[in-house]
Design an enzyme around this catalytic site. Structure first.
Site, PDB file in Angstrom:
ATOM      1  N   TYR A 276       0.830  -1.217   0.000  1.00  0.00           N
ATOM      2  CA  TYR A 276       0.000   0.000   0.000  1.00  0.00           C
ATOM      3  C   TYR A 276       0.863   1.265   0.000  1.00  0.00           C
ATOM      4  O   TYR A 276       0.615   2.172   0.779  1.00  0.00           O
ATOM      5  CB  TYR A 276      -0.953  -0.063   1.195  1.00  0.00           C
TER       6      TYR A 276
ATOM      7  N   GLU B 221      -2.555  -7.381  -3.773  1.00  0.00           N
ATOM      8  CA  GLU B 221      -3.357  -6.254  -3.269  1.00  0.00           C
ATOM      9  C   GLU B 221      -2.579  -4.968  -3.454  1.00  0.00           C
ATOM     10  O   GLU B 221      -1.395  -4.897  -3.099  1.00  0.00           O
ATOM     11  CB  GLU B 221      -3.677  -6.395  -1.779  1.00  0.00           C
TER      12      GLU B 221
HETATM   13  C1  BDP Z   1      -4.658  -5.819   3.612  1.00  0.00           C
HETATM   14  C2  BDP Z   1      -5.586  -6.972   3.883  1.00  0.00           C
HETATM   15  C3  BDP Z   1      -7.034  -6.695   3.452  1.00  0.00           C
HETATM   16  C4  BDP Z   1      -7.421  -5.313   3.873  1.00  0.00           C
HETATM   17  C5  BDP Z   1      -6.514  -4.318   3.194  1.00  0.00           C
HETATM   18  C6  BDP Z   1      -6.857  -2.858   3.523  1.00  0.00           C
HETATM   19  O1  BDP Z   1      -5.126  -8.141   3.268  1.00  0.00           O
HETATM   20  O2  BDP Z   1      -7.879  -7.663   4.009  1.00  0.00           O
HETATM   21  O3  BDP Z   1      -8.773  -5.026   3.622  1.00  0.00           O
HETATM   22  O4  BDP Z   1      -5.204  -4.549   3.650  1.00  0.00           O
HETATM   23  O5  BDP Z   1      -6.357  -2.367   4.515  1.00  0.00           O
HETATM   24  O6  BDP Z   1      -3.732  -5.746   4.599  1.00  0.00           O
HETATM   25  O7  BDP Z   1      -7.630  -2.267   2.808  1.00  0.00           O
END
Ligand code: BDP
Length: 593
Positions: A470, A506
């Site tokens: 992220y 992600e």
């Molecule tokens: C990640 C997780 C996910 C969360 C996402 C978030 O895998 O389940 O919803 O972050 O923070 O760490 O949006």
């Protein structure tokens, strides 16, 4: 475990509908044997659905412990002499079942099916009462893990309050989440079938193995999608070769109908079980992931089973919409973040030709932001948890092994895999997974690093490295300009360190539909577009990156907290499935890939 499809020899009675429901506010129902007689003071409750959002009663929504479900049904009078199997698609997280007050079965684990033969407990034509105790408590021996805390500070609370703590980011919905079915089989019946497919030039090969209960000879036939006979075999185990076969491919599904028949010498076929089979192969090397020998690039999403009102209850309308939205976006894959999805969903993925990374419910196994607290210690996630985790992997594989859409197992999401004890823990789970299915690659989704204090200790045991990052969101918030450097730098280090192909499983930004700004600021649609664009730009430079799964497909419910404004808003679609602007940008990119 086989899915209960109907056939010439099998009838299916769907027990979905409105059941009677009772909150066990003080968790005394088991002790008081509520199952012995019909429940009193019940309210109507739909099945399948989560119960949490169904009433205006906060005690029901936030309850920690047991609730009870009950209904009656008639045992079909035509089923004399047959087995009658009662099957729950899932009860979250623990279910115990009684038939007319007599104990039948129980199951721990909220996302997998369980069943038992009830033919000895009720005669054809009888009215049958089925009572289910449903428990939603999470502790360190459940998946996901959690902890029940008693708030008892007399300065703050008038009386002690029980609260469920958990470390994953989706709402702890509970209830009877998937269909409940009663199905019949003959006494001699097909208990299990396993198919593994292979490709030899233009020919498709289906290797099969059956498990039959009782006596009888096994015959197998395969028909093509138009119904023409494509091959037959005799015996419980064997191989069928189909010349000029049509293969199952990403976004180009083709399914054969595979039928197992069991019969005695002197009788017509007693049991008949038909399922769909896609002929495809899956393999991986240190740079690529192949389906039918062709490299694939995963384009898609992490998702949830999540919808307003119904919570995690199976909603076929939602799923058809979601598959159509995925196709519209030119996506070819998704991950069942963070638990096994309903079997009905995998059937749809088989039909749409969507690749699925099938994940276990091992999520939230970390105290990511608390350096001093460890998860993999004897008093938390321990040997008992590992034994349960292994059994969940076996159950998952037993349920999903025949789906062509399932191309990889994920043993968990974001555990603190930098802890010393995480390595042997996951080695055990991964070994168990490979033993249960030697044909599919195995991954674990990581939020660790390829260096430093939080260095990943599990990645070397996997076939594919999957990571969630992220940049410019949780760290360096708002600093879009650091994204490209950080993606390039960290991903390259992952490849140098572990030498495996990598999927970004992600990346994303919370985005409130309708919020705009230029230059982009966090939570606007422009920020989501810009962040994803910058990640994608670097993926295109790195040839070991074999996929991009945006977090998340749609907005979803989470527990309440200061970082969540009515749920997680990282969806490319809103919770109602309306596209945010990023949907159009990504759709255009994926169209060209
Ligand atoms: C990640 C997780 C996910 C969360 C996402 C978030 O895998 O389940 O919803 O972050 O923070 O760490 O949006």
């Amino acid at each position: 475990m086989l899915y209960p499809y109907e056939s010439r020899s099998r009838e299916v009675k769907d027990l979905s509908g409105v059941w009677r429901f009772k909150l066990d506010a003080d968790n005394v129902g088991l002790q008081e044997k509520w199952y012995e007689k019909p429940l009193e003071d019940t309210i109507p409750m739909p099945v399948p659905a989560s119960y949490n959002d169904m009433t205006q009663d906060v005690r029901i929504r936030d309850h920690v412990g047991d609730v009870w479900y009950e209904r009656t049904f008639i045992m079909p009078s035509t089923w004399a002499g047959k087995r009658a199997v009662l099957r729950f698609g899932s009860v979250t997280h623990f279910g115990r079942v009684w038939i007319n007050g007599t104990y039948l079965m129980e199951h721990k684990g909220g996302y997998l099916p369980f069943e038992a033969d009830i033919s000895g407990m009720a005669a054809p034509g009888d009215e049958v009462r089925v009572t289910v105790q449903v428990n939603n408590v999470l502790d360190y021996q459940t998946l996901p893990p959690g902890e029940v805390e008693i708030l008892d500070d007399p300065y703050k609370y008038e009386k002690p309050i029980r609260v469920q703590r958990y470390f994953h980011d989706f709402y702890n919905y509970a209830g009877i989440h998937r269909p409940v079915k009663l199905y019949s089989t003959p006494q001699n019946y097909v208990k299990d079938v396993r198919v593994v497919t292979d490709i030899d030039g233009k020919a498709g090969i289906i290797r099969y193995e059956t498990e039959v209960c009782g006596s009888g000879q096994v015959r197998v036939e395969v028909r093509d999608a138009a119904g023409a006979l494509a091959g037959t075999a005799e015996g419980g185990k064997g191989e069928i070769r189909i010349e000029n076969a049509v293969f199952w491919k990403p976004m180009e599904s083709y399914l054969y109908r595979f039928t197992v028949m069991v019969g005695q010498d002197d009788k017509a076929q007693e049991d008949v079980y038909t399922m769909k089979v896609g002929i495809r192969t899956v393999s991986v090397d240190n740079r690529r992931f192949y389906v039918n020998g062709e490299p694939v690039y995963f384009k898609g999403f992490g998702k949830h089973e999540d919808m307003d009102i119904k919570g995690k209850g199976l909603d076929q309308a939602m799923w058809i919409k979601d598959f159509n939205l995925m196709s519209w976006m030119n996506a070819n894959s998704f991950r069942t973040s963070h638990y096994p999805y309903a079997e009905e969903v995998l059937d749809l993925a088989d039909e749409y030709g969507i690749l699925v990374i099938d994940e276990s419910p091992a999520v939230g196994m970390t105290f990511f932001n608390d350096e001093n607290k460890r998860m993999f210690v004897p008093e938390r996630v321990n040997d008992q948890t590992q034994a349960f985790h292994k059994s969940v992997m076996r159950e998952l594989i037993s349920r999903d092994k025949n789906h062509p859409c399932v191309v990889m197992w994920s043993v968990g999401n974001e555990p603190s895999c930098w802890e010393e004890a995480a390595a042997p823990y996951f080695k055990g789970v991964i070994d168990e997974t490979r033993a249960a299915d030697p044909t599919r690659p195995v991954t674990m989704v990581s939020c660790a690093f390829p260096y430093g204090k939080k260095k990943d200790k599990v990645a070397q045991m996997l076939d594919v490295v999957c990571i969630n990052k992220y940049y410019s969101w949780y760290e360096d918030s708002g600093m879009l300009d650091v994204v490209e450097y950080q993606v390039r730098k960290e991903l390259s280090l992952w490849y140098e360190e572990y030498g495996k192909p990598l999927i970004m499983t992600e990346y994303g930004a919370d985005t409130i539909a309708g919020y705009h700004s230029d230059p982009p600021v966090m939570f606007t649609e422009e920020y989501q577009i810009e962040m994803i664009r910058r990640f994608n730009k670097v993926f295109d430079e790195l040839d070991f990156v074999i996929g991009e799964h945006i977090w998340a497909f749609a907005d979803f419910a989470t527990k309440q907290g200061t970082t969540r404004v009515i749920g997680n808003k990282k969806g490319v679609f809103t919770r109602e499935r309306n596209p945010k602007s990023v949907a159009f940008a990504v759709k255009a990119r994926w169209e060209l890939m």
